[in-house]
Design a protein around this motif. Structure first.
Motif, PDB file in Angstrom:
ATOM      1  N   UNK A 228      -0.329  -5.925  -2.057  1.00 31.50           N
ATOM      2  CA  UNK A 228      -1.238  -5.064  -1.304  1.00 31.50           C
ATOM      3  C   UNK A 228      -2.050  -4.228  -2.278  1.00 31.50           C
ATOM      4  N   UNK A 229      -3.175  -3.726  -1.798  1.00 32.68           N
ATOM      5  CA  UNK A 229      -3.970  -2.810  -2.609  1.00 32.68           C
ATOM      6  C   UNK A 229      -4.510  -1.699  -1.729  1.00 32.68           C
ATOM      7  N   UNK A 230      -4.834  -0.570  -2.368  1.00 31.49           N
ATOM      8  CA  UNK A 230      -5.448   0.541  -1.640  1.00 31.49           C
ATOM      9  C   UNK A 230      -6.366   1.295  -2.580  1.00 31.49           C
ATOM     10  N   UNK A 231      -7.353   1.982  -1.990  1.00 38.09           N
ATOM     11  CA  UNK A 231      -8.340   2.680  -2.793  1.00 38.09           C
ATOM     12  C   UNK A 231      -7.719   3.866  -3.520  1.00 38.09           C
ATOM     13  N   UNK A 232      -6.873   4.591  -2.813  1.00 35.70           N
ATOM     14  CA  UNK A 232      -6.335   5.805  -3.395  1.00 35.70           C
ATOM     15  C   UNK A 232      -4.829   5.767  -3.485  1.00 35.70           C
ATOM     16  N   UNK A 233      -4.221   6.942  -3.510  1.00 35.19           N
ATOM     17  CA  UNK A 233      -2.754   7.005  -3.534  1.00 35.19           C
ATOM     18  C   UNK A 233      -2.156   6.426  -2.262  1.00 35.19           C
ATOM     19  N   UNK A 234      -0.878   6.467  -2.152  1.00 40.93           N
ATOM     20  CA  UNK A 234      -0.190   5.782  -1.059  1.00 40.93           C
ATOM     21  C   UNK A 234      -0.667   6.201   0.320  1.00 40.93           C
ATOM     22  N   UNK A 235      -1.247   7.391   0.435  1.00 41.91           N
ATOM     23  CA  UNK A 235      -1.636   7.808   1.775  1.00 41.91           C
ATOM     24  C   UNK A 235      -2.890   7.119   2.296  1.00 41.91           C
TER      25      UNK A 235
ATOM     26  N   UNK B 164      10.332  -4.262   1.317  1.00 42.67           N
ATOM     27  CA  UNK B 164      10.817  -3.316   0.309  1.00 42.67           C
ATOM     28  C   UNK B 164       9.885  -3.350  -0.897  1.00 42.67           C
ATOM     29  N   UNK B 165       9.603  -2.166  -1.426  1.00 42.54           N
ATOM     30  CA  UNK B 165       8.666  -2.046  -2.534  1.00 42.54           C
ATOM     31  C   UNK B 165       9.353  -2.381  -3.851  1.00 42.54           C
ATOM     32  N   UNK B 166       8.749  -3.290  -4.617  1.00 41.87           N
ATOM     33  CA  UNK B 166       9.307  -3.696  -5.905  1.00 41.87           C
ATOM     34  C   UNK B 166       8.708  -2.854  -7.029  1.00 41.87           C
TER      35      UNK B 166
ATOM     36  N   UNK C  47       6.250  11.233   0.281  1.00 43.92           N
ATOM     37  CA  UNK C  47       6.896  11.287  -1.030  1.00 43.92           C
ATOM     38  C   UNK C  47       6.567  10.046  -1.864  1.00 43.92           C
ATOM     39  N   UNK C  48       5.295   9.644  -1.841  1.00 44.66           N
ATOM     40  CA  UNK C  48       4.802   8.548  -2.659  1.00 44.66           C
ATOM     41  C   UNK C  48       5.373   7.189  -2.305  1.00 44.66           C
ATOM     42  N   UNK C  49       5.914   7.044  -1.121  1.00 44.50           N
ATOM     43  CA  UNK C  49       6.466   5.760  -0.745  1.00 44.50           C
ATOM     44  C   UNK C  49       6.026   5.379   0.662  1.00 44.50           C
ATOM     45  N   UNK C  50       5.849   4.083   0.838  1.00 37.53           N
ATOM     46  CA  UNK C  50       5.554   3.530   2.158  1.00 37.53           C
ATOM     47  C   UNK C  50       6.844   2.888   2.647  1.00 37.53           C
ATOM     48  N   UNK C  51       7.379   3.393   3.751  1.00 32.76           N
ATOM     49  CA  UNK C  51       8.638   2.876   4.290  1.00 32.76           C
ATOM     50  C   UNK C  51       8.360   2.171   5.618  1.00 32.76           C
ATOM     51  N   UNK C  52       8.796   0.935   5.709  1.00 35.62           N
ATOM     52  CA  UNK C  52       8.522   0.105   6.877  1.00 35.62           C
ATOM     53  C   UNK C  52       9.691   0.091   7.846  1.00 35.62           C
ATOM     54  N   UNK C  53       9.364  -0.066   9.128  1.00 41.14           N
ATOM     55  CA  UNK C  53      10.360  -0.411  10.113  1.00 41.14           C
ATOM     56  C   UNK C  53      10.605  -1.907  10.080  1.00 41.14           C
TER      57      UNK C  53
ATOM     58  N   UNK D 247       5.507  13.547   6.375  1.00 38.94           N
ATOM     59  CA  UNK D 247       4.784  12.304   6.109  1.00 38.94           C
ATOM     60  C   UNK D 247       3.315  12.608   5.881  1.00 38.94           C
ATOM     61  N   UNK D 248       2.627  11.718   5.119  1.00 36.63           N
ATOM     62  CA  UNK D 248       1.183  11.831   4.946  1.00 36.63           C
ATOM     63  C   UNK D 248       0.450  11.152   6.083  1.00 36.63           C
ATOM     64  N   UNK D 249       0.936   9.966   6.441  1.00 34.70           N
ATOM     65  CA  UNK D 249       0.333   9.236   7.545  1.00 34.70           C
ATOM     66  C   UNK D 249       1.301   8.194   8.075  1.00 34.70           C
TER      67      UNK D 249
END
Lengths: 113, 110
Positions: A92-99, A44-46, B95-101, B30-32
């Protein structure tokens, strides 16, 4: 290779203590993230940050704060640790936005007694 | 609200078998989609990322497919080895979120 490091692999703290978890990445990534992972609940994202001094709340920000004073470093702060914050914390880290692809650190197993 | 489900929760197969892990999601916007591997007590290692416009991605013995319209992805592992034993997680970005299984815990028996 991207490297994301976390300050401690294992940490034991007492209830009420202020706890700092540090995360450093070496690839000049814009975005950094803090997750917690619990059995049965998954990851879960904090909080996340898309730039220095910028932060956004994730799904479960209550009881946590973050700091990003430098691009490579993202800190998670437990202002007053409680037993229900015992968990595995992953940065975690990423270069760009969440995608963009996210790269994870090894995790910190925090136990609050 | 996006929900991601992975079935089965655990899978045990003999070495050398080909196998498929499943991931389903409820919102097709989804984006990816990403597949990760996690060894016990460790962080996540990214295996494959499929953009929403793609149908599949391959890396070595791994092949991941994506069917957005049906809300499904599969991870195919060819010629499984004991070193493939780990938990495999899928995650969708939207939608700007990463959702995990919740993950599938895979055990490959020698």
């Amino acid at each position: 290779d991207v490297k994301v490091t976390q300050s401690s692999r294992y940490l034991v703290k007492r209830t009420g203590e202020k706890v700092f978890l540090e995360c450093v990445q070496d690839m000049d990534h814009e975005n950094m993230f803090w997750y917690r992972q619990d059995p049965g609940l998954g990851l879960r994202l904090i909080y996340f940050s898309y730039d220095v001094k910028m932060k956004e709340k994730g799904d479960i920000p209550e009881g946590y704060s973050v700091s990003r004073e430098k691009k490579e470093r993202f800190s998670l702060i437990l202002e007053s640790a409680s037993t229900n914050q015992t968990s595995m914390y992953l940065c975690a880290s990423s270069f760009g936005p969440l995608e963009f692809q996210q790269y994870f650190g090894p995790g910190t197993r925090l136990t609050v007694t | 609200k996006q929900e991601v489900t992975q079935i089965p929760a655990a899978l045990s197969v003999p070495e050398g078998e080909n196998l498929v892990l499943n991931c389903s999601f409820t919102d097709s916007a989804i984006y990816n989609l990403q597949w990760f591997r996690q060894d016990p007590g460790k962080g996540l290692t990214s295996l494959l990322l499929i953009q929403s416009s793609q149908r599949e991605q391959t890396s070595g013995r791994l092949n991941a497919s994506l069917d957005k319209s049906s809300g499904r992805s599969t991870l195919y592992i060819a010629a499984s080895q004991p070193g493939d034993s780990a938990t495999y997680l899928c995650a969708v970005v939207g939608a700007q979120k990463l959702v995990f299984g919740q993950g599938t815990r895979l055990t490959i028996n020698p």
